[in-house]
Write a protein that holds these residues in place. Structure first.
Motif, PDB file in Angstrom:
ATOM      1  N   ARG A   1      26.168 -37.294 -21.898  1.00  0.00           N
ATOM      2  CA  ARG A   1      26.373 -36.729 -20.555  1.00  0.00           C
ATOM      3  C   ARG A   1      26.159 -35.218 -20.570  1.00  0.00           C
ATOM      4  O   ARG A   1      25.560 -34.664 -19.642  1.00  0.00           O
ATOM      5  CB  ARG A   1      27.782 -37.046 -20.051  1.00  0.00           C
ATOM      6  CG  ARG A   1      27.809 -38.382 -19.334  1.00  0.00           C
ATOM      7  CD  ARG A   1      29.089 -38.622 -18.604  1.00  0.00           C
ATOM      8  NE  ARG A   1      29.335 -37.928 -17.382  1.00  0.00           N
ATOM      9  CZ  ARG A   1      28.858 -38.280 -16.186  1.00  0.00           C
ATOM     10  NH1 ARG A   1      28.043 -39.289 -16.095  1.00  0.00           N
ATOM     11  NH2 ARG A   1      29.209 -37.632 -15.116  1.00  0.00           N
ATOM     12  N   ARG A   2      26.689 -34.549 -21.594  1.00  0.00           N
ATOM     13  CA  ARG A   2      26.503 -33.105 -21.687  1.00  0.00           C
ATOM     14  C   ARG A   2      25.025 -32.770 -21.801  1.00  0.00           C
ATOM     15  O   ARG A   2      24.529 -31.841 -21.178  1.00  0.00           O
ATOM     16  CB  ARG A   2      27.262 -32.561 -22.901  1.00  0.00           C
ATOM     17  CG  ARG A   2      27.296 -31.030 -22.915  1.00  0.00           C
ATOM     18  CD  ARG A   2      27.939 -30.535 -24.151  1.00  0.00           C
ATOM     19  NE  ARG A   2      26.973 -30.779 -25.231  1.00  0.00           N
ATOM     20  CZ  ARG A   2      27.185 -30.521 -26.478  1.00  0.00           C
ATOM     21  NH1 ARG A   2      28.347 -30.084 -26.858  1.00  0.00           N
ATOM     22  NH2 ARG A   2      26.258 -30.746 -27.392  1.00  0.00           N
ATOM     23  N   ARG A   3      24.317 -33.561 -22.552  1.00  0.00           N
ATOM     24  CA  ARG A   3      22.887 -33.344 -22.720  1.00  0.00           C
ATOM     25  C   ARG A   3      22.146 -33.577 -21.408  1.00  0.00           C
ATOM     26  O   ARG A   3      21.214 -32.881 -21.053  1.00  0.00           O
ATOM     27  CB  ARG A   3      22.387 -34.288 -23.802  1.00  0.00           C
ATOM     28  CG  ARG A   3      21.119 -33.855 -24.391  1.00  0.00           C
ATOM     29  CD  ARG A   3      20.858 -34.701 -25.622  1.00  0.00           C
ATOM     30  NE  ARG A   3      19.458 -34.764 -25.829  1.00  0.00           N
ATOM     31  CZ  ARG A   3      18.765 -33.799 -26.398  1.00  0.00           C
ATOM     32  NH1 ARG A   3      19.384 -32.736 -26.832  1.00  0.00           N
ATOM     33  NH2 ARG A   3      17.469 -33.895 -26.529  1.00  0.00           N
ATOM     34  N   TRP A   4      22.565 -34.600 -20.656  1.00  0.00           N
ATOM     35  CA  TRP A   4      21.925 -34.923 -19.379  1.00  0.00           C
ATOM     36  C   TRP A   4      22.178 -33.799 -18.369  1.00  0.00           C
ATOM     37  O   TRP A   4      21.295 -33.389 -17.637  1.00  0.00           O
ATOM     38  CB  TRP A   4      22.491 -36.246 -18.858  1.00  0.00           C
ATOM     39  CG  TRP A   4      21.917 -36.690 -17.553  1.00  0.00           C
ATOM     40  CD1 TRP A   4      20.656 -37.105 -17.310  1.00  0.00           C
ATOM     41  CD2 TRP A   4      22.589 -36.745 -16.312  1.00  0.00           C
ATOM     42  NE1 TRP A   4      20.504 -37.430 -15.998  1.00  0.00           N
ATOM     43  CE2 TRP A   4      21.689 -37.212 -15.354  1.00  0.00           C
ATOM     44  CE3 TRP A   4      23.894 -36.432 -15.906  1.00  0.00           C
ATOM     45  CZ2 TRP A   4      22.027 -37.385 -14.020  1.00  0.00           C
ATOM     46  CZ3 TRP A   4      24.231 -36.618 -14.581  1.00  0.00           C
ATOM     47  CH2 TRP A   4      23.293 -37.085 -13.660  1.00  0.00           C
ATOM     48  N   VAL A   5      23.411 -33.242 -18.354  1.00  0.00           N
ATOM     49  CA  VAL A   5      23.750 -32.138 -17.453  1.00  0.00           C
ATOM     50  C   VAL A   5      22.957 -30.882 -17.823  1.00  0.00           C
ATOM     51  O   VAL A   5      22.462 -30.166 -16.958  1.00  0.00           O
ATOM     52  CB  VAL A   5      25.279 -31.866 -17.479  1.00  0.00           C
ATOM     53  CG1 VAL A   5      25.612 -30.589 -16.742  1.00  0.00           C
ATOM     54  CG2 VAL A   5      26.013 -33.030 -16.867  1.00  0.00           C
ATOM     55  N   ASP A   6      22.793 -30.588 -19.124  1.00  0.00           N
ATOM     56  CA  ASP A   6      22.026 -29.429 -19.570  1.00  0.00           C
ATOM     57  C   ASP A   6      20.582 -29.508 -19.118  1.00  0.00           C
ATOM     58  O   ASP A   6      19.949 -28.489 -18.799  1.00  0.00           O
ATOM     59  CB  ASP A   6      22.073 -29.294 -21.093  1.00  0.00           C
ATOM     60  CG  ASP A   6      23.448 -28.844 -21.597  1.00  0.00           C
ATOM     61  OD1 ASP A   6      24.252 -28.383 -20.747  1.00  0.00           O
ATOM     62  OD2 ASP A   6      23.703 -28.981 -22.793  1.00  0.00           O
ATOM     63  N   ARG A   7      20.002 -30.657 -19.049  1.00  0.00           N
ATOM     64  CA  ARG A   7      18.604 -30.805 -18.647  1.00  0.00           C
ATOM     65  C   ARG A   7      18.443 -30.658 -17.138  1.00  0.00           C
ATOM     66  O   ARG A   7      17.356 -30.349 -16.680  1.00  0.00           O
ATOM     67  CB  ARG A   7      18.086 -32.177 -19.079  1.00  0.00           C
ATOM     68  CG  ARG A   7      17.816 -32.241 -20.563  1.00  0.00           C
ATOM     69  CD  ARG A   7      17.034 -33.444 -20.897  1.00  0.00           C
ATOM     70  NE  ARG A   7      16.755 -33.435 -22.322  1.00  0.00           N
ATOM     71  CZ  ARG A   7      16.168 -34.399 -22.966  1.00  0.00           C
ATOM     72  NH1 ARG A   7      15.811 -35.484 -22.300  1.00  0.00           N
ATOM     73  NH2 ARG A   7      15.938 -34.329 -24.237  1.00  0.00           N
TER      74      ARG A   7
END
Length: 184
Positions: free
Chosen positions: A176-182
């Motif tokens: 989720r953190r990775r998805w938000v960063d993108r």
């Protein structure tokens, strides 16, 4: 670099899932003895006998007296780490196979005893060769049945479940953190 993180997370998740597999092997009665292998050893020798012959009933790793029963001989009590002989009924049906039940504490194990189909004949010129057998009556006790005697305790089940849940939550958080960063 992102692929390495995803692969690492996937491998850690797979490892946590594979470590949880022994808990899935519990039987319907709640024990981990899903394969019905008793915690004690037993054997019937010979496994093929003529009516009226004697069999040796051997019991190992049983802390108390074991009880051995079958429809073709009287019930026999075998002391710990010992063996007893039993005489097969002379009326046993030739060619039939009978179940011999071994009971130690609350565990049971079974073996098959076959009645020889014909009367043995012996030639005066040929002597039978007897070879000693060094086989284990139960074979190798690998896997969960041989490594865990009494199954998993509730504390072990809780620790395992917590590890899996933590691993899954960490994977979700990371993704989720990775998805938000993108998105930014």
């Amino acid at each position: 670099m992102g692929a390495i993180r995803i692969a690492s997370t996937a491998l850690l998740g797979a490892a946590a899932l594979s470590l949880s597999m022994p808990t899935a092997a519990t039987a319907a009665d709640g024990s981990s003895n899903a394969t019905n292998i008793p915690p004690f050893g037993f054997s019937v020798t010979p496994s093929v006998i003529v009516p009226g012959g004697q069999v040796t009933l051997n019991v190992t790793n049983c802390p108390a007296n074991a009880t051995v029963s079958s429809g073709i001989f009287d019930t026999v009590t075998v002391p710990p780490e010992s063996s007893r002989n039993a005489t097969v009924d002379s009326t046993a049906k030739r060619g039939a196979s009978y179940t011999v039940t071994f009971a130690c504490n609350n565990s049971r194990g079974t073996a098959q005893l076959t009645i020889a189909g014909a009367t043995p004949t012996t030639s005066s010129t040929v002597r039978p060769t007897v070879r000693p057998s060094a086989t284990s009556p139960l074979g190798v006790r690998g896997g969960l049945g041989g490594s865990v005697k009494d199954g998993l305790s509730p504390a072990e089940m809780t620790v395992g479940t917590t590890l899996i849940a933590t691993s899954a939550a960490g994977a979700v958080y990371f993704l989720r953190r990775r998805w938000v960063d993108r998105r930014h």
